[in-house]
Each structure stands twice: as structure tokens, then as C-alpha cells.
Design an enzyme around this catalytic site. Structure first.
Site, PDB file in Angstrom:
ATOM      1  N   PHE A  43       0.925  -1.292  -0.022  1.00 28.13           N
ATOM      2  CA  PHE A  43      -0.113  -0.042   0.115  1.00 28.13           C
ATOM      3  C   PHE A  43       0.816   1.339  -0.067  1.00 28.13           C
ATOM      4  O   PHE A  43       1.897   1.321   0.629  1.00 28.13           O
ATOM      5  CB  PHE A  43      -0.911   0.009   1.252  1.00 28.13           C
ATOM      6  CG  PHE A  43      -1.927   0.950   1.241  1.00 28.13           C
ATOM      7  CD1 PHE A  43      -3.146   0.738   0.553  1.00 28.13           C
ATOM      8  CD2 PHE A  43      -1.891   2.107   2.005  1.00 28.13           C
ATOM      9  CE1 PHE A  43      -4.155   1.400   0.568  1.00 28.13           C
ATOM     10  CE2 PHE A  43      -2.890   3.091   1.853  1.00 28.13           C
ATOM     11  CZ  PHE A  43      -4.336   2.815   1.362  1.00 28.13           C
ATOM     12  N   ASP A  93       2.530  -5.813   8.128  1.00 31.04           N
ATOM     13  CA  ASP A  93       1.363  -4.880   8.171  1.00 31.04           C
ATOM     14  C   ASP A  93       0.054  -5.798   7.772  1.00 31.04           C
ATOM     15  O   ASP A  93       0.241  -6.651   6.789  1.00 31.04           O
ATOM     16  CB  ASP A  93       1.315  -3.975   6.779  1.00 31.04           C
ATOM     17  CG  ASP A  93       0.455  -2.705   7.250  1.00 31.04           C
ATOM     18  OD1 ASP A  93      -0.792  -3.156   7.618  1.00 31.04           O
ATOM     19  OD2 ASP A  93       0.541  -1.396   6.818  1.00 31.04           O
ATOM     20  N   TYR A 125     -10.349   0.057  11.478  1.00 31.84           N
ATOM     21  CA  TYR A 125     -11.416   0.570  10.668  1.00 31.84           C
ATOM     22  C   TYR A 125     -12.057  -0.303   9.461  1.00 31.84           C
ATOM     23  O   TYR A 125     -12.994  -0.164   8.836  1.00 31.84           O
ATOM     24  CB  TYR A 125     -11.448   1.991  10.209  1.00 31.84           C
ATOM     25  CG  TYR A 125     -10.199   2.182   9.560  1.00 31.84           C
ATOM     26  CD1 TYR A 125     -10.127   1.714   8.266  1.00 31.84           C
ATOM     27  CD2 TYR A 125      -9.176   3.007   9.990  1.00 31.84           C
ATOM     28  CE1 TYR A 125      -8.955   2.311   7.443  1.00 31.84           C
ATOM     29  CE2 TYR A 125      -8.190   3.171   9.415  1.00 31.84           C
ATOM     30  CZ  TYR A 125      -8.024   2.766   7.995  1.00 31.84           C
ATOM     31  OH  TYR A 125      -6.774   3.097   7.191  1.00 31.84           O
ATOM     32  N   LYS A 126     -10.969  -1.359   9.151  1.00 31.94           N
ATOM     33  CA  LYS A 126     -11.352  -2.378   8.071  1.00 31.94           C
ATOM     34  C   LYS A 126     -12.170  -3.274   8.460  1.00 31.94           C
ATOM     35  O   LYS A 126     -13.449  -3.294   8.903  1.00 31.94           O
ATOM     36  CB  LYS A 126      -9.994  -2.562   7.193  1.00 31.94           C
ATOM     37  CG  LYS A 126      -9.512  -1.705   6.654  1.00 31.94           C
ATOM     38  CD  LYS A 126      -8.216  -1.706   5.904  1.00 31.94           C
ATOM     39  CE  LYS A 126      -7.661  -0.468   5.395  1.00 31.94           C
ATOM     40  NZ  LYS A 126      -6.264  -0.545   4.961  1.00 31.94           N
ATOM     41  N   ARG A 133     -12.931  -4.302  -6.623  1.00 27.51           N
ATOM     42  CA  ARG A 133     -12.468  -5.355  -5.569  1.00 27.51           C
ATOM     43  C   ARG A 133     -13.617  -5.483  -4.766  1.00 27.51           C
ATOM     44  O   ARG A 133     -14.618  -4.564  -4.400  1.00 27.51           O
ATOM     45  CB  ARG A 133     -11.424  -4.457  -4.701  1.00 27.51           C
ATOM     46  CG  ARG A 133     -10.757  -5.080  -3.732  1.00 27.51           C
ATOM     47  CD  ARG A 133      -9.508  -4.182  -3.200  1.00 27.51           C
ATOM     48  NE  ARG A 133     -10.071  -2.924  -2.490  1.00 27.51           N
ATOM     49  CZ  ARG A 133      -9.434  -2.213  -1.363  1.00 27.51           C
ATOM     50  NH1 ARG A 133      -8.391  -2.758  -1.073  1.00 27.51           N
ATOM     51  NH2 ARG A 133      -9.993  -1.374  -0.783  1.00 27.51           N
TER      52      ARG A 133
HETATM   53  C1  PLP Z   1      -5.504   0.902   4.625  1.00 26.38           C
HETATM   54  C2  PLP Z   1      -4.135   0.714   4.895  1.00 26.38           C
HETATM   55  C3  PLP Z   1      -3.500   1.817   5.393  1.00 26.38           C
HETATM   56  C4  PLP Z   1      -3.986   3.312   5.863  1.00 26.38           C
HETATM   57  O1  PLP Z   1      -3.469   4.003   6.363  1.00 26.38           O
HETATM   58  P1  PLP Z   1      -4.014   5.000   7.466  1.00 26.38           P
HETATM   59  O2  PLP Z   1      -2.745   5.645   7.976  1.00 26.38           O
HETATM   60  O3  PLP Z   1      -4.918   4.396   8.514  1.00 26.38           O
HETATM   61  O4  PLP Z   1      -4.771   5.975   6.483  1.00 26.38           O
HETATM   62  C5  PLP Z   1      -1.899   1.873   5.293  1.00 26.38           C
HETATM   63  N1  PLP Z   1      -1.419   0.618   5.075  1.00 26.38           N
HETATM   64  C6  PLP Z   1      -2.196  -0.439   4.497  1.00 26.38           C
HETATM   65  C7  PLP Z   1      -1.305  -1.708   3.968  1.00 26.38           C
HETATM   66  C8  PLP Z   1      -3.403  -0.510   4.361  1.00 26.38           C
HETATM   67  O5  PLP Z   1      -4.105  -1.457   3.918  1.00 26.38           O
END
Ligand code: PLP
Length: 397
Positions: free
Chosen positions: A113, A184, A209-210, A356
Site C-alpha cells: 500500500f 502490516d 476500521y477495516k 475489488r
Molecule cells: C488501509 C491501509 C493503510 C491506511 O493507513 P492510514 O494511516 O490508516 O490511513 C495503510 N497501509 C495499508 C497496508 C493499508 O491497507
């Protein structure tokens, strides 16, 4: 433990909607609003500042960390909540780099990400010219491990395709070369069983939040293995990670154990929302979630492939190598998803061409999958996506 028909009734899903985006923003438990309201009126309202002690606000980041620990196979006292995932990535990379002072490279993959890559790259730039982020293809990570690498930073489940890295094997190989690992778990926590302790993980981070349903902006978490907790120096040395925040010393002294990864004042309302969803998650066995999730994903793939020949599967076909989501490629992916959303099936689009769909057994069942397949079939067969208004990109896709 409750069955999934029971858990589905615990969530608010708007009437007529099939919500296949719990991988991006989890659905709201019915209990959340009342829980947050009580925190606002009975705690903030009535207790004011005494709530930090009386309502236990100050302990919530570690209390909730211990509850999440069960879902990701972590030991007690190894997880603390706070901030956003981007910040937790920064903290983990900074501590890990310092623990490997003779090496200057952070290795990741180009399927990660972007914020994880941006945070690591930004930190390397702050550290100096000799530090660098190196990215390789996801399939090339294992061969790219070498003794010049300080830190391996990977997201277990690819946010676009759902492809999974082998956490245990990569951690073992990295550690045999003296590399510190950061995992992560953004698309793993609440999506599939994770065994941080069993994998001998060094650091891990994730969001709530996911799949964990804490609501938009819910707090992230960081895991530090017990063996590293008194070694890892917190780069974001905020007062609440201090050994004695209320001594108000002028010098920073990191707190004991995982407490040192706190930064500033915890988000009490968001933590209350997380408590409401964890009241559900506490009753759930991740093996049951995994079984149901693979079944739902397999059913969706079979349904789509039987009816939509122009969509190409982007996710691994083997359920054991996939997270809890299914993605397809199509050049008109964005418009297709807009047409789906207009018909009540919520998924999302990831550039350049991926549609997705997340499958969350707590509140998605086989009937939802079949409903989504039949709407997608209609959209594709009748070119319902081919309208100008479906091609205008919104700020959030
Ligand atoms: C959703 C996601 C994020 C989001 O980061 P925030 O700081 O919470 O906005 C970061 N890394 C990964 C791998 C994600 O899937």
C-alpha cells in the site's frame, strides 16, 4: 460462539444494500452508537477529566490491544492502540532501523500500500543520504533478501489482489540473514488467522476500521515482540510513551514494554467504538471466519466466471493463498463499479483497472454473494456501466 446468522443481525446494513467493502471500511455494529453515546454523556459529560481514571480511558489503548492480540496470535502486553496506521508504520520502521545500525536498506514490494512505502521513504530521507527504501516485485522478495538489508517491511495481504505473502517462511529467512521484520496486518486482522508469536514476528502494525469495524478513523495498532520491547527506542517520543508522563520530567525516558509506543492523548470516542465491535469479535474463532470467508470468495469467483467472461480474475484462485477479498480486472473497472454501486452492491475500485470485493462472514452470507453476482451479470451483459456519469471519478474511489 454465535453463528454467522446471529452476528449478521448485530450489524447495521442499509436496506437493499449488499455491502462488499468491509475490507476498506467495516460495517457498523448496532451496539456502537449507544456505546459511544454513553462514553460522551456518562463519561465525558458527567466525569469530565476524572474519566481518565474513573472510566479507565488511559488504560484503553492497552486493554484493547490485548483483545486484538487474540485475533492475531500475539502474546499479552505486546499491542497498543493509537494514531493511524501510517504513523504506526513510521514508528516500527524507525525502531527497527535503529536496531540494525550497520545496515541502511528497507526492503518492501511494489504491491505494498503506497502509504507504507511513502512513510518508509520519508523516514529514510530524514535519516540521511545513505538510507534507502528498495522495492521489488512481490514474487521476488524472498530472493532479494540479503545481508545489506536492515528491515523487511511487508503487508501480508496485497490490498489490490488479495495475494498473500508467507509470513512464517519470509520471517524465518529474513531473520537468518540478520534482517528485522515488520508485518502490516491491515488486510489480515479480522480477515484470517494470524500467528505473530508462532511466526516469531519482530514488529507488526494494523488498522481497525477495516475488518475490525471500529468506524472511520478508528485507531491503529502496533505490535512489538516481547524480546524487543525494552530495546526498541520510540522515535515518536511523545509524553504518553514516557515512563512517567505525569512526572513531567524534562528528559524523555521510554516507558516499560509496549507502553513506549504510545504517542499522545488517545482517541477515547473511537476507542469506545472499537470496544463495541470487539464485544462481537471476542466471541469469534478466526478459524471459523477463515472457513466461511474462503467459501464466500470461492462462490463469488465461480459465479462471476460463469456469467461475466470479460472480467479477468486478479486474485489467487487458491483460497489459502488469498486474503478475504476477490478482485477482477477490466479496462472499464471504474465505470463498472459505479454501475454496481448505483444498484446497491458496494465494492471499490483500485487503479488502474481493478474492481475489488471484500467478504466479511460476520455480516455477508451466500445469498449476498449470489445477489452481487446476478447484478454484476446484468451490468456486464447489458453494458449498464456505459454511461457518462459512471466515468466521472470521485475524490475517494
Ligand atoms: C488501509 C491501509 C493503510 C491506511 O493507513 P492510514 O494511516 O490508516 O490511513 C495503510 N497501509 C495499508 C497496508 C493499508 O491497507
Amino acid at each position: 460462539m454465535p453463528d454467522f446468522a446471529t452476528t449478521k443481525a448485530m450489524f447495521h446494513i442499509p436496506k437493499g444494500m449488499i455491502y462488499l467493502d468491509g475490507n476498506s471500511l467495516g460495517a457498523m455494529p448496532w451496539a456502537t452508537a449507544a456505546k459511544v453515546e454513553r462514553t460522551i454523556t456518562d463519561e465525558w459529560g458527567d466525569m469530565l477529566i476524572t474519566g481518565w481514571n474513573k472510566a479507565g480511558w488511559m488504560n484503553k489503548p492497552t486493554d484493547l490491544g490485548d483483545r486484538i492480540a487474540r485475533l492475531v496470535g500475539a502474546e499479552k502486553n505486546t499491542i497498543v492502540m493509537g494514531d493511524t496506521l501510517s504513523i504506526k508504520v513510521y514508528q516500527a520502521v524507525a525502531s527497527a532501523l535503529e536496531m540494525n545500525p550497520d545496515r541502511k536498506i528497507v526492503l518492501s514490494d511494489n504491491g505494498n500500500f503506497p502509504t507504507d512505502l511513502y512513510m518508509a521513504d520519508g523516514l529514510c530521507k530524514t535519516m540521511g543520504d545513505d538510507y534507502a527504501l528498495r522495492t521489488v516485485e512481490p514474487e521476488a522478495v524472498e530472493d532479494a533478501l540479503s545481508e545489506d538489508i536492515a528491515v523487511l517491511m511487508l503487508t501480508e495481504v496485497d490490498y489490490r489482489t488479495g495475494r498473500m505473502h508467507d509470513m512464517k517462511a519470509l520471517t524465518a529467512k529474513a531473520q537468518s540473514l540478520g534482517i528485522i521484520t515488520i508485518w502490516d496486518l491491515a488486510h489480515s486482522a479480522g480477515a484470517l488467522p494470524v500467528d505473530l508469536a508462532g511466526c516469531n514476528a519482530d514488529f507488526a502494525v494494523g488498522c481497525t476500521y477495516k475488518y475490525l469495524n471500529s468506524g472511520p478513523g478508528g485507531p491503529a495498532f502496533i505490535y512489538v515482540a516481547p524480546r524487543h520491547q525494552d530495546v526498541a527506542r520510540p522515535a515518536l517520543s511523545g509524553w504518553l510513551g514516557h515512563d512517567a508522563p505525569f512526572a513531567f520530567d524534562l528528559d524523555y525516558r521510554p516507558g516499560a514494554g509496549i507502553e513506549r509506543m504510545r504517542v499522545g492523548t488517545p482517541p477515547v470516542f473511537q476507542l469506545a467504538a472499537l470496544e463495541a465491535s470487539m464485544d462481537i469479535w471476542d466471541q469469534i474463532d478466526m478459524q471459523d471466519i477463515r472457513k466461511a470467508s474462503i467459501n464466500l470468495c470461492d462462490r463469488f469467483i465461480a459465479g462471476v466466471e460463469a456469467t461475466c467472461p470479460t472480467l479477468t480474475l486478479a486474485s489467487p484462485r487458491d483460497g489459502t493463498k488469498r486474503g478475504s477479498q476477490v478482485s477482477f480486472r477490466h479496462a472499464e473497472g471504474y465505470a463498472i463499479m459505479q454501475a454496481m454501486i448505483a444498484r446497491g452492491v458496494i465494492g471499490d475500485f483500485r487503479a488502474p483497472n481493478i474492481i475489488r470485493f471484500g467478504f466479511t462472514p460476520l455480516y455477508i452470507n451466500e445469498a449476498d454473494v449470489d445477489g452481487a453476482v446476478s447484478i454484476l451479470k446484468d451490468v456486464m451483459e447489458n453494458d449498464l456501466w456505459d454511461k457518462p456519469e459512471y466515468k466521472i471519478k470521485s475524490r475517494v474511489t
